[in-house]
Design an enzyme around this catalytic site. Sequence first.
Site, PDB file in Angstrom:
ATOM      1  N   SER A   1       1.164  -1.543  -0.136  1.00  0.00           N
ATOM      2  CA  SER A   1      -0.110  -0.453  -0.451  1.00  0.00           C
ATOM      3  C   SER A   1       0.374   1.428  -0.357  1.00  0.00           C
ATOM      4  O   SER A   1       0.870   2.051  -0.515  1.00  0.00           O
ATOM      5  CB  SER A   1      -0.948  -0.354   1.265  1.00  0.00           C
ATOM      6  OG  SER A   1      -1.678  -1.295   1.337  1.00  0.00           O
TER       7      SER A   1
ATOM      8  N   GLY B   1      -6.018  -4.147  -7.445  1.00  0.00           N
ATOM      9  CA  GLY B   1      -7.145  -2.735  -7.752  1.00  0.00           C
ATOM     10  C   GLY B   1      -6.816  -1.537  -7.075  1.00  0.00           C
ATOM     11  O   GLY B   1      -7.610  -0.815  -7.150  1.00  0.00           O
TER      12      GLY B   1
ATOM     13  N   ASP C   1      -6.836  -8.733   5.036  1.00  0.00           N
ATOM     14  CA  ASP C   1      -5.709  -9.247   3.913  1.00  0.00           C
ATOM     15  C   ASP C   1      -5.246 -10.424   4.619  1.00  0.00           C
ATOM     16  O   ASP C   1      -5.023 -12.000   3.863  1.00  0.00           O
ATOM     17  CB  ASP C   1      -4.524  -8.395   3.250  1.00  0.00           C
ATOM     18  CG  ASP C   1      -5.284  -7.759   2.475  1.00  0.00           C
ATOM     19  OD1 ASP C   1      -6.471  -7.449   2.323  1.00  0.00           O
ATOM     20  OD2 ASP C   1      -4.750  -6.291   1.809  1.00  0.00           O
TER      21      ASP C   1
ATOM     22  N   ARG D   1      -2.302 -14.280  -2.116  1.00  0.00           N
ATOM     23  CA  ARG D   1      -2.677 -14.798  -0.856  1.00  0.00           C
ATOM     24  C   ARG D   1      -3.138 -16.264  -0.289  1.00  0.00           C
ATOM     25  O   ARG D   1      -2.751 -16.504   0.792  1.00  0.00           O
ATOM     26  CB  ARG D   1      -2.966 -13.695  -0.005  1.00  0.00           C
ATOM     27  CG  ARG D   1      -2.973 -11.582   0.233  1.00  0.00           C
ATOM     28  CD  ARG D   1      -3.432 -11.316   0.979  1.00  0.00           C
ATOM     29  NE  ARG D   1      -3.001  -9.915   0.774  1.00  0.00           N
ATOM     30  CZ  ARG D   1      -1.264  -9.456   0.911  1.00  0.00           C
ATOM     31  NH1 ARG D   1      -0.650  -9.883   1.367  1.00  0.00           N
ATOM     32  NH2 ARG D   1      -1.542  -8.409   0.106  1.00  0.00           N
TER      33      ARG D   1
HETATM   34  C1  S3P Z   1      -5.261  -1.406  -0.202  1.00  0.00           C
HETATM   35  C2  S3P Z   1      -6.598  -1.575   0.934  1.00  0.00           C
HETATM   36  C3  S3P Z   1      -7.030  -2.516   1.151  1.00  0.00           C
HETATM   37  C4  S3P Z   1      -6.218  -4.051   1.102  1.00  0.00           C
HETATM   38  C5  S3P Z   1      -5.905  -3.866  -0.489  1.00  0.00           C
HETATM   39  C6  S3P Z   1      -5.173  -3.312  -0.443  1.00  0.00           C
HETATM   40  C7  S3P Z   1      -5.024  -0.213  -0.473  1.00  0.00           C
HETATM   41  O1  S3P Z   1      -8.245  -2.775   0.544  1.00  0.00           O
HETATM   42  O2  S3P Z   1      -7.229  -4.899   1.147  1.00  0.00           O
HETATM   43  O3  S3P Z   1      -4.545  -4.950  -0.275  1.00  0.00           O
HETATM   44  O4  S3P Z   1      -3.700  -0.066  -0.806  1.00  0.00           O
HETATM   45  O5  S3P Z   1      -5.381   0.595   0.018  1.00  0.00           O
HETATM   46  P1  S3P Z   1      -9.694  -1.895   0.647  1.00  0.00           P
HETATM   47  O6  S3P Z   1      -9.738  -0.795   1.136  1.00  0.00           O
HETATM   48  O7  S3P Z   1     -10.722  -2.019  -1.025  1.00  0.00           O
HETATM   49  O8  S3P Z   1     -10.665  -3.099   1.378  1.00  0.00           O
END
Ligand code: S3P
Length: 432
Positions: A20, A93, A319, A392
């Site tokens: 992140s 994502g 996660d 994961r």
């Molecule tokens: C993340 C937020 C999380 C996490 C993802 C990374 C981020 O998702 O599951 O692996 O970097 O902001 P969500 O915010 O949609 O829960």
Amino acid sequence: MNFYKKGPLKGIVTIPGDKSVSHRGVMFGALAKGTTEVTNFLQGADCLSTIQCFKQMGIEIINNPASDSVIIHGKGLHGLTKPAGLLDVGNSGTTLRLISGILSGQTFATSLNGDASIQKRPMNRIIAPLSMMGAHITSLGENGCAPLAINHSGERTARLKGIHYHSPVASAQIKSCVLLAGMYADGETSVTEPTLSRNHTELMLSQFGARISSQGTTATIQPDPDLLGQKIKVPGDISSAAYFIAAGLIVPGSEILIKNVGINPTRDGILRVCRQMGADITLENVIDTGGEPMADLLVRHSELKGVEIGGDIIPTLIDEIPVLAVLACLAKGKTIIRDAAELKVKESNRIDMMADNLSRMGADIRATDDGMVINGGKPLHGATIESKADHRIAMTFAIASLIAEGETLIREAECVTVSYPNFHSDLSALCK
Ligand code: S3P
């Protein structure tokens, strides 16, 4: 790939950079004036997708994988240029959702797409607030998923509108997307979420010079910040550390030191739950520089007991729930995980994936609407595991295999490159 019962785990492992934080370092560096240097950058496929997207928008980025450092020559808030083709986010994502907030504020049109998994993940959760802000963003397949088109209805001339968005889900990706769009708005933008999600965006944007504040579960940003290039040192990823924490706890005779792990309180739920289960984990060399705190974690094999996990702690360990489910299989008594329906819309449906695959290994596990119920204590045996290329899931079952009798075959186990390219060799190095 084949895996076998192994152990005990002994020695020291240094965890690669937080996914992140690495993403955000590149994104905010691109929007800042001057040079940003990101050290301990995660060389995972997801973060490389972020680099590639910003390169396509005219940002000079020099990645040095040998030293895990990245130099970004930012061009300021309005310095991005129209990419030649579509932006490919791969499996990420975070790239897709955060970049959409930034692209909504640009004057040029863009299209975004990614792999088969990303094309199934819900994007209405960002399309809705960005549309409220006046952005032109659509799902090309009209199914609320990628591919997405931004600003295709003509070049943006009007500014975005500042809004106060009440997000139905606690999600740092939604929150960050809206806050980033808020930098291009005509006034203040706030996001209130049901419970607090990870706050890396708030911490790092503030370091870059944005006027951003947090109160409880609301984060607020003022438009038109003058972001300035920074030096960012990325802490080790606690989500990657989680696999070694779990391995150290469940394999008899293990004692491992996990170095430089980020322990931001919006990410440390795994430590809190492990302790509640009876885990022997000691924090050493705690460093808190005011931003992202870090520590070394000393983990020893422990007798664990079942727990109930739900409520506000869920976003702080979302996660890590797959690997927590493995711990629950080894624990005495029942573990109930609830309020975790978000797991269904991750890289795979992680509730079903855990229930199916752990059942194949002999566990007593039942999927529920928003989590799972596990009766611990049943011995695990080797099985064929479908990871469906979810990194994961692959790493979780590599850990489960350490205590399973016989051979475990994990399909598409090489997908760990998404977040931890050296995972398999780091794990082997600890198994004596
Ligand atoms: C993340 C937020 C999380 C996490 C993802 C990374 C981020 O998702 O599951 O692996 O970097 O902001 P969500 O915010 O949609 O829960």
